[in-house]
Write a protein that holds these residues in place. Sequence first.
Motif, PDB file in Angstrom:
ATOM      1  N   HIS A 196      -3.807 -36.364 -45.867  1.00 46.78           N
ATOM      2  CA  HIS A 196      -4.856 -35.351 -45.850  1.00 46.78           C
ATOM      3  C   HIS A 196      -6.224 -36.024 -45.921  1.00 46.78           C
ATOM      4  N   ASN A 197      -6.988 -35.877 -44.852  1.00 45.08           N
ATOM      5  CA  ASN A 197      -8.345 -36.424 -44.788  1.00 45.08           C
ATOM      6  C   ASN A 197      -9.328 -35.326 -45.186  1.00 45.08           C
ATOM      7  N   PRO A 248     -13.979 -34.386 -42.762  1.00 47.91           N
ATOM      8  CA  PRO A 248     -13.763 -34.190 -41.319  1.00 47.91           C
ATOM      9  C   PRO A 248     -14.660 -35.059 -40.441  1.00 47.91           C
ATOM     10  N   SER A 284      -7.771 -41.137 -38.660  1.00 47.89           N
ATOM     11  CA  SER A 284      -7.096 -40.870 -37.379  1.00 47.89           C
ATOM     12  C   SER A 284      -6.893 -42.155 -36.586  1.00 47.89           C
ATOM     13  N   LEU A 339      -1.121 -36.624 -39.847  1.00 54.06           N
ATOM     14  CA  LEU A 339      -2.498 -36.502 -40.314  1.00 54.06           C
ATOM     15  C   LEU A 339      -2.922 -35.041 -40.343  1.00 54.06           C
ATOM     16  N   THR A 395      -6.431 -33.166 -41.028  1.00 54.84           N
ATOM     17  CA  THR A 395      -7.872 -33.300 -41.261  1.00 54.84           C
ATOM     18  C   THR A 395      -8.425 -31.940 -41.672  1.00 54.84           C
TER      19      THR A 395
END
Length: 331
Positions: free
Chosen positions: A34-35, A38, A44, A57, A59
Motif C-alpha cells: 500500500h503506497n 499517490p 510502482s 500494488l 496506490t
Amino acid sequence: MRVFLPTYRRATLLPRALASLRAQTMSDWVCELHNDDPTDLFPSHLVRQLDDDRIKLVTHERNLGPIATFNLFYHPTTEPFYALLEDDNSWEPAFLDRMLAALSVHPEATLAWCNQRIAREDHAGNILLTSDTVNPPSAEPAQPIKWGDFRQVMGARHANGAMLLRSRAGQSFLTPVIPFGCVEAFRERMLPHPLLYVPEILATFTVTQTTARRDDHSNWGAALVLLAASYLKHAALDDAQLSQLCGHFRRQSPPMTNELLAASFVCIENHPLRRHMTWRDWTRFLLQLLRHPLTWRRTLRAQTLHPDWWSLLDLHTAARFEHTAPSTPSP
C-alpha cells in the motif's frame, strides 16, 4: 498467507523490507503493498522491476495517514493468517515458518509475535545493526501471554511489524485516530487473549530518521491517561496490587506516576490509587500542572475531548478482564 506492507516515501528502506519478504522460506504468501503517497512513483517502479506476481500494488487516491492505512489491514482475510510488514523493518528468512509453527502448537492464541533486533538509520540513510534487542535474548519456547500485566496499563506487549495474526470471521481490530505511538496499546485492548510471544529473534526493528510517531504531547498524554484509567477501572486491584503498580511506574525512567494520578481524576472510580502515592509523586504531579497548565487541562478532560477513545477502551478493557481468570498482574 496475506502480508500487508504500508509505505510512505521510503525509497531507501522499502527494497530491504520487500527483499526480506521474498527471502522467506515459506513462499506461499501474497503481499498487498500500500503506497500512501499517490505522487511517489518509486513503489510502482520497484514492483515492476521485481516482477513478482505475489506482490500487488495498491496506490491510495489520497494520503490517508498511518492510522487510517493500518485500519485497512485489520479485517478478516480470505487467508487463515495475515501479517503486517512495515516498510522500515525486515524479517529473517524463517520468520513466517517459525510463527506458523508456534501458532499451530497454540491454537488458542490470537496472534504470535517475536523478539526483534534493533537497527538504526544514520543521517546518510544507511542501516546500522546494533547488538540491542527489544527483549533480552532467550532460548525459551514460545510463551502464552495472558491479559493484565502492568506493561499493558499504558503500553502493549505485541509489536505490529513482528507478528502473525489469525484471520477469524467477525474479528476486526480498528482504532480511532490516535497518536500513532499508542496504536499497539489501543489495539491490544481489542485482541482476545492469550497472545503468544516467541523469544527467537526473527525480525529487525529500525529506528529511523523520520517517523509517524510525531511529538504531540497533549494527545499523547491524553491517550496514556485514558489507557491507564480504563485499566484501573476494570482491574479491581486490591491495596497490595495498587501499591505494587505505583511502585512499578515510579521506577520507570522517567517516572510515570503523573499519568496514574491523572487517571485517578479522569475516572473517579480510580481514586483509591491516590492512597499509594508518595509526597514526591504528588510534588512531581503538581509541578507539571504548574509548568504546563493548558496541556494538563486537556489531559484531565480527555474523556470529554476524546469520547471515541474512551468508549473503545472502556468497552474492550472490560472484556479483557471479564475473560481473564483473576490473578496478580505481573510487574
